[in-house]
Write an enzyme that holds these catalytic residues in place. Sequence first.
Site, mmCIF file in Angstrom:
data_model
loop_
_atom_site.group_PDB
_atom_site.id
_atom_site.type_symbol
_atom_site.label_atom_id
_atom_site.label_comp_id
_atom_site.label_asym_id
_atom_site.label_seq_id
_atom_site.Cartn_x
_atom_site.Cartn_y
_atom_site.Cartn_z
ATOM 1 N N ASN A 10 0.823 -1.205 0.000
ATOM 2 C CA ASN A 10 0.000 0.000 0.000
ATOM 3 C C ASN A 10 0.854 1.251 0.000
ATOM 4 O OD1 ASN A 10 -2.322 -1.616 0.529
ATOM 5 N ND2 ASN A 10 -2.020 -1.400 2.736
ATOM 6 N N GLY A 38 1.522 -1.595 3.925
ATOM 7 C CA GLY A 38 0.890 -2.857 3.571
ATOM 8 C C GLY A 38 1.589 -3.964 4.333
ATOM 9 N N LYS A 39 0.817 -4.866 4.921
ATOM 10 C CA LYS A 39 1.422 -5.889 5.766
ATOM 11 C C LYS A 39 2.410 -6.746 4.996
ATOM 12 C CE LYS A 39 -0.724 -7.568 9.245
ATOM 13 N NZ LYS A 39 -0.172 -6.628 10.234
ATOM 14 N N ASN A 42 5.624 -4.576 4.275
ATOM 15 C CA ASN A 42 6.308 -4.327 5.547
ATOM 16 C C ASN A 42 7.095 -5.556 5.987
ATOM 17 O OD1 ASN A 42 5.158 -1.778 5.728
ATOM 18 N ND2 ASN A 42 3.523 -2.422 7.105
ATOM 19 N N GLU A 139 -4.692 -9.273 3.963
ATOM 20 C CA GLU A 139 -5.044 -8.035 3.274
ATOM 21 C C GLU A 139 -5.208 -8.269 1.778
ATOM 22 O OE1 GLU A 139 -3.249 -4.508 6.123
ATOM 23 O OE2 GLU A 139 -2.079 -5.163 4.397
ATOM 24 N N GLY A 221 0.793 -7.472 22.670
ATOM 25 C CA GLY A 221 1.236 -6.085 22.781
ATOM 26 C C GLY A 221 2.180 -5.849 23.943
ATOM 27 N N GLY A 224 3.318 -8.837 26.317
ATOM 28 C CA GLY A 224 4.261 -9.862 25.928
ATOM 29 C C GLY A 224 3.691 -10.790 24.868
ATOM 30 N N ALA A 248 3.246 -0.800 12.778
ATOM 31 C CA ALA A 248 3.716 -1.987 12.069
ATOM 32 C C ALA A 248 4.492 -2.949 12.967
ATOM 33 C CB ALA A 248 4.588 -1.570 10.886
ATOM 34 N N ALA A 249 4.270 -2.853 14.265
ATOM 35 C CA ALA A 249 5.000 -3.728 15.188
ATOM 36 C C ALA A 249 4.712 -5.202 14.918
ATOM 37 C CB ALA A 249 4.646 -3.375 16.630
ATOM 38 N N GLY A 250 3.466 -5.504 14.598
ATOM 39 C CA GLY A 250 3.116 -6.898 14.306
ATOM 40 C C GLY A 250 3.811 -7.418 13.063
ATOM 41 N N ASP A 251 3.997 -6.566 12.067
ATOM 42 C CA ASP A 251 4.703 -6.976 10.854
ATOM 43 C C ASP A 251 6.179 -7.246 11.154
ATOM 44 O OD1 ASP A 251 2.353 -6.618 9.416
ATOM 45 O OD2 ASP A 251 2.822 -4.528 8.957
ATOM 46 N N ALA A 281 10.390 -1.666 16.231
ATOM 47 C CA ALA A 281 9.522 -0.968 15.276
ATOM 48 C C ALA A 281 8.669 0.100 15.949
ATOM 49 C CB ALA A 281 8.634 -1.972 14.554
#
Length: 305
Positions: A10, A38-39, A42, A139, A221, A224, A248-251, A281
Amino acid sequence: MKIVVFGSINMDLTAYSQTLPKTGETIRGDSYITVPGGKGSNQAVAAARLGADVQFFGRVGDDLFGQQVLKTVAAENVDVTQVAVDPDTGTGLAVISVDADAENVITIISGANWTLGKEDVARTEKCLENADVLMLQIEVPLEASLDIAKRAKQKNVKVILDPAPAVPLPASAYQVIDFITPNETETEILVGMLPHNEEEARQAAAIFHQRGVQNVIIKMGSKGVYYDTADDQGFIPPFVVKAIDSVAAGDAFNAGLAVAIAAGKSVKEAVKWGAAAGAIATTRKGALPAMPFLAEVETLLREQG
């Protein structure tokens, strides 16, 4: 280490403000940035920054945003030669709001991402030879993701699914993935319970196991990460950093996990890698620019791991 990423790309428009607006409310923002996101892209960039050989598969529109995002991602040593240009649909767009506590809300306009189909799956399958890991998100059309997951499974390529944005998955989905990595909200959507602590995460993981996933990793998150496999279970506490943007921490987490898995590390060590990457991140603004580098992850692991 070869990692194949099949997913979204994206242009992200991110606005920063002290608070997030309530329904019907107009607030004054502080600043904004426009960067690729975009996941899928990223995760591809993060995996490349962490040392993997990365090939990305997706779609962009035949527009200025598409040209910009491809140029930026390619500059990160990600192979984008197999990204298709869709002449009929615009490049995906994400509109993101971030508050002073680094919390965020995101609106996704899928655009060309939602046109991925059989041609893209067939193109990706040809490049799975010698791959260690296939990274997926939601996505893009779920049917396409599950199709390529099935083919990767047949080639003994490890499949990691980041079920975001979460939608109920068909029973068959759980049979073709090796790792599932939901956060708390995604866990609630998928299994009907919102985990607030390690024990509740364990209960949620048990449901995922019953459905056929061997490796369950629940990202919680600032609390932990809980991981649960056939051989090991545990909880990784959060790394201590000064968070300013969690977009974008999860990516980053999934990229750290994937690179460690591809390198042959244990699930526990791979989860630590993911947690460290995700923490880093959050210390920078934006999505793709916030993705961590290998030296940063290794340093944080050495200092706090």
